[in-house]
Design an enzyme around this catalytic site. Structure first.
Site, PDB file in Angstrom:
ATOM      1  CG  ASP A  98      65.464  48.094   0.359  1.00 35.50           C
ATOM      2  OD1 ASP A  98      65.037  47.983  -0.800  1.00 35.50           O
ATOM      3  OD2 ASP A  98      66.449  47.478   0.807  1.00 35.50           O
ATOM      4  CG  ASP A 136      65.891  41.856  -1.966  1.00 35.03           C
ATOM      5  OD1 ASP A 136      65.652  40.756  -1.423  1.00 35.03           O
ATOM      6  OD2 ASP A 136      65.430  42.187  -3.078  1.00 35.03           O
TER       7      ASP A 136
END
Length: 219
Positions: free
Chosen positions: A12, A14
């Site tokens: 991922d 953020d």
């Protein structure tokens, strides 16, 4: 040397690689103020990090006039972009990714960001060349649908059973579960540890250093 468990490591963005959780929360809250909507609490705003932007706004502001969602997205982007140049990678991320790349792993990103937003962020921190492929929420189904991982493995010729998804939210870990891939949680991002643990990750990393150490010895 033969791989222990994985050939493809998917991150991922953020809250996992980039220290952007608080900026996203503040941008969602500012967008609400701009439109005169109830301002969500920090935990409400942080819970939707990782979803596509439209899905996130629908989750934070259920039941509002449908036309307002597009305005919320526009105001969010305005506020986020004003802070974008200030965002940095978590300490140790660059070194971890460089080592994994040098050791021959396939590396990818699966994110709730838009394609424009991810490319801007990758260019800003100079990481574009380290990733073999990336998927964004405006290109396919939003997490926790398994499509991002399914598409990445097909594109790179990899096996989902030898793929691990690393993220700071239950959306990331549920996507991994739904795809039949492994999941690793990081505890320094958007979702509380107890929520992450409910998804039964293979490992839960308190810091980037712990994640780096685990990947070096177990991936």
């Amino acid at each position: 040397m033969a791989r222990k468990q994985f050939d493809l490591i998917v991150f991922d963005w953020d809250g996992t690689l980039m220290d952007s959780t608080s900026t996203i929360v503040k941008s969602i809250q500012a967008a609400a103020r701009d439109l005169g909507l109830p301002v969500p609490r920090d935990e409400q705003a942080s819970h939707v990090i990782g979803l596509g932007l439209h899905e996130a706004m629908q989750a934070v502001f259920p039941g509002i006039e449908p036309a307002l969602y597009a305005k919320l997205v526009e105001r969010y982007r305005f506020h986020f972009l004003t802070k974008d140049p200030e965002l940095v990678l978590f300490d140790g991320v660059r070194e971890m990714l460089t080592e994994l790349s040098q050791n021959g792993y396939f590396l990818a990103v699966a994110t709730g960001k838009s394609r424009v937003g991810l490319n801007r962020a990758l260019n800003a921190v100079g990481l574009l060349s380290l990733f073999h492929s990336t998927r964004c929420a405006d290109e396919t189904f939003s997490k926790p649908h398994p499509a991002m991982l399914q598409e990445l493995t097909r594109e790179l010729g990899q096996d989902l059973k030898r793929t691990v998804m690393i993220g700071d939210t239950t959306h990331d870990l549920l996507m991994a579960n739904n795809a039949g891939a492994a999941g690793i949680a990081v505890e320094y991002g958007a979702h509380p540890v107890e929520q992450l643990q409910s998804c039964q990750p293979l490992f839960s990393a308190p810091t980037v250093a712990h994640l780096h150490e685990w990947l070096s010895g177990n991936a």
